[in-house]
Write a protein that holds these residues in place. Structure first.
Motif, PDB file in Angstrom:
ATOM      1  N   PRO A   1       0.777  -1.309  -0.125  1.00  0.00           N
ATOM      2  CA  PRO A   1      -0.034   0.037  -0.021  1.00  0.00           C
ATOM      3  C   PRO A   1       0.943   1.184  -0.002  1.00  0.00           C
ATOM      4  N   THR A   2       1.575   1.668  -1.304  1.00  0.00           N
ATOM      5  CA  THR A   2       2.344   2.546  -1.285  1.00  0.00           C
ATOM      6  C   THR A   2       1.842   3.809  -2.284  1.00  0.00           C
ATOM      7  N   VAL A   3       2.152   4.826  -2.506  1.00  0.00           N
ATOM      8  CA  VAL A   3       1.569   5.931  -3.296  1.00  0.00           C
ATOM      9  C   VAL A   3       2.059   5.492  -4.883  1.00  0.00           C
ATOM     10  N   PRO A   4       3.233   4.918  -5.267  1.00  0.00           N
ATOM     11  CA  PRO A   4       3.498   4.269  -6.509  1.00  0.00           C
ATOM     12  C   PRO A   4       2.237   3.190  -7.070  1.00  0.00           C
ATOM     13  N   SER A   5       2.173   2.514  -6.012  1.00  0.00           N
ATOM     14  CA  SER A   5       1.393   1.237  -6.157  1.00  0.00           C
ATOM     15  C   SER A   5      -0.060   1.760  -6.447  1.00  0.00           C
ATOM     16  N   ILE A   6      -0.574   2.687  -5.838  1.00  0.00           N
ATOM     17  CA  ILE A   6      -1.805   3.197  -5.986  1.00  0.00           C
ATOM     18  C   ILE A   6      -1.970   3.935  -7.430  1.00  0.00           C
ATOM     19  N   GLU A   7      -0.829   4.627  -7.651  1.00  0.00           N
ATOM     20  CA  GLU A   7      -0.822   5.262  -9.103  1.00  0.00           C
ATOM     21  C   GLU A   7      -0.923   4.260 -10.114  1.00  0.00           C
ATOM     22  N   LEU A   8      -0.018   3.018  -9.997  1.00  0.00           N
ATOM     23  CA  LEU A   8       0.084   1.856 -10.997  1.00  0.00           C
ATOM     24  C   LEU A   8      -1.687   1.578 -11.193  1.00  0.00           C
ATOM     25  N   LEU A   9      -2.188   1.030 -10.015  1.00  0.00           N
ATOM     26  CA  LEU A   9      -3.560   0.704 -10.336  1.00  0.00           C
ATOM     27  C   LEU A   9      -4.455   1.987 -10.877  1.00  0.00           C
ATOM     28  N   ASP A  10      -4.330   2.974 -10.699  1.00  0.00           N
ATOM     29  CA  ASP A  10      -5.071   4.196 -11.314  1.00  0.00           C
ATOM     30  C   ASP A  10      -4.804   4.140 -12.718  1.00  0.00           C
ATOM     31  N   ARG A  11      -3.425   4.093 -13.117  1.00  0.00           N
ATOM     32  CA  ARG A  11      -2.848   4.006 -14.772  1.00  0.00           C
ATOM     33  C   ARG A  11      -3.561   3.163 -15.378  1.00  0.00           C
ATOM     34  N   VAL A  12      -3.421   1.778 -14.733  1.00  0.00           N
ATOM     35  CA  VAL A  12      -3.935   0.605 -15.470  1.00  0.00           C
ATOM     36  C   VAL A  12      -5.371   0.684 -15.645  1.00  0.00           C
TER      37      VAL A  12
END
Length: 423
Positions: free
Chosen positions: A310-321
């Motif tokens: 649960p990190t900011v880059p991980s959430i950004e990855l989900l949002d991007r995909v």
């Protein structure tokens, strides 16, 4: 007539001659003054001094203060102990904030840390986790508190189309003894099945955009939903091991994670080169002396089995995909997942700054590794993987059952009749 027995007084000279009256007075005065001085020294407040009320009160206050001091010492010790505990927590917060500060300062003309000696400098590998926000989904937060172990759990999405495989999936999880797993039911049928089998289940609140795909979508369509669904799990502060349904669990995967990256994924590669990357030399003879161009290649990560923190880059990855899949409905979620993870920043595009790790392809095994390599090698056949993902083959249920026969029931020829590929 002289008096019999008469004695000379003390104020007499040695020769017997008496002192004059003036001399005797002087001596008496001197003695009196001396005695007065002694008394004044020994009794500064007078021979008949009586302590005042204020003095007695002061003495009483001294005694009371001594008792109060003892109590205060005890209270202070308790406060010191409490402050020490708070200090430990503050140090932890300081460390976390320092990491966030370093991340925020990257790319700016600021020197936050002085580098150490040659060979001792290492960049951040593990990003700090986000602050959990239970208000995002209080109902899901309550479920996760009961199911998760150390803020981690396996999550799978399923609808009625994969019911049989789902039963094989959670039966093996139970057999291995993994307690922290959850099925996200995409329809009523799957929710009822899970509840009847004692399987932890979560049914999302109605969402037209998700429900239409969830009820009727095929494997790829449903697979794409996970990037939207998982976001809430990360916002609640949980690390998720995302699992497709066509996976057999043979050991507990949480015992084989490094947890040092934003994303830790199994590979579609089938050997060291394809799974972990290699230098692929491109030959263009027309270039003469410069005919050879070096390229870096790696086979893609499998979006059906990955661990995400649960990190900011991980959430950004989900949002991007999720964003790209909604804008590009014909795109494949695994291709988009890898493009967002690996493509670097370049003119007109800002890449994702997420750390990643490739899982051991013999332990977290895809079905190409199993059917093309492992089953044909006497030494590798003795290795018991953690999971087997039947991702390369269409007859998934049949091969899942064969994997169980081979690794669980010890039937050595259970895999022999299958072709290497899908023919």
């Amino acid at each position: 007539m002289p008096l019999a027995g008469r004695r000379d007084g003390p104020l007499m000279l040695r020769g017997g001659k008496p002192l004059s009256r003036g001399s005797r007075i002087a001596v008496a005065v001197a003695v009196g003054v001396a005695l007065g001085c002694v008394c004044a020294f020994l009794y500064p407040n007078g021979l008949f001094f009586r302590p005042s009320a204020s003095a007695l009160q002061w003495t009483h206050q001294v005694d009371s203060t001594a008792c109060e001091s003892s109590r205060r010492v005890t209270n202070l010790k308790s406060q010191v102990s409490s402050l020490e505990r708070e200090n430990v927590e503050l140090r932890r917060q300081i460390n976390e904030l320092s990491m966030k500060l370093q991340i925020a300062g990257q790319g700016k003309n600021e020197t936050l840390y002085k580098p150490g000696p040659f060979g001792a400098v290492k960049a951040l590998r593990t990003n700090p986790t986000v602050i959990p926000d239970n208000s995002v989904n209080p109902r899901l937060a309550k479920i996760l508190e009961e199911v998760a172990v150390k803020k981690e759990l396996i999550v799978a999405l399923a609808n009625t189309n994969v019911r049989e495989m789902l039963e094989v999936w959670f039966s093996n999880i139970k057999r291995v003894g993994i307690p922290n797993y959850l099925v996200v039911a995409l329809d009523d049928n799957i929710e009822s099945l899970c509840r009847s089998k004692g399987v932890p289940v979560y049914r999302r609140d109605p969402d037209e955009g998700i429900d239409n795909i969830a009820k009727t979508g095929g494997n790829h369509a449903v697979s794409g939903l996970k990037f939207r669904v998982l976001r809430e799990f990360l916002q609640l502060g949980y690390s998720i091991l995302l699992s497709d349904i066509d996976i057999i669990f043979l050991r507990n995967p949480f015992d084989h994670l490094y947890r040092d990256s934003d994303v830790e994924s199994m590979s579609d590669g089938h050997n060291n080169m394809t799974a972990y990357g290699f230098n692929d030399v491109f030959d263009e003879p027309s270039m003469g002396w410069a005919r050879y161009a070096h390229t870096m290649r790696i086979w893609v990560y499998n979006s059906g089995f990955f661990y995400i923190r649960p990190t900011v880059p991980s959430i950004e990855l989900l949002d991007r995909v999720a964003g790209r899949l909604s804008r590009e409905p014909k795109s494949w979620d695994q291709a988009v997942f890898n493009e967002e993870l690996f493509f670097p920043s370049h003119p007109g595009y800002e890449g994702l700054h997420a750390s990643r790790r490739t899982m051991d392809f013999y332990l977290l095994m895809n079905s190409k590794v199993l059917f093309k390599t492992v089953r044909k090698d006497a030494g590798l056949k003795k290795l018991k993987p953690v999971i087997v993902h039947l991702n390369y083959h269409p007859n998934k249920l049949e091969r899942m059952k064969a994997v169980i026969e081979f690794y669980v029931n010890g039937k050595q020829d259970a895999l022999d009749h299958f072709p290497d590929g899908s023919e």
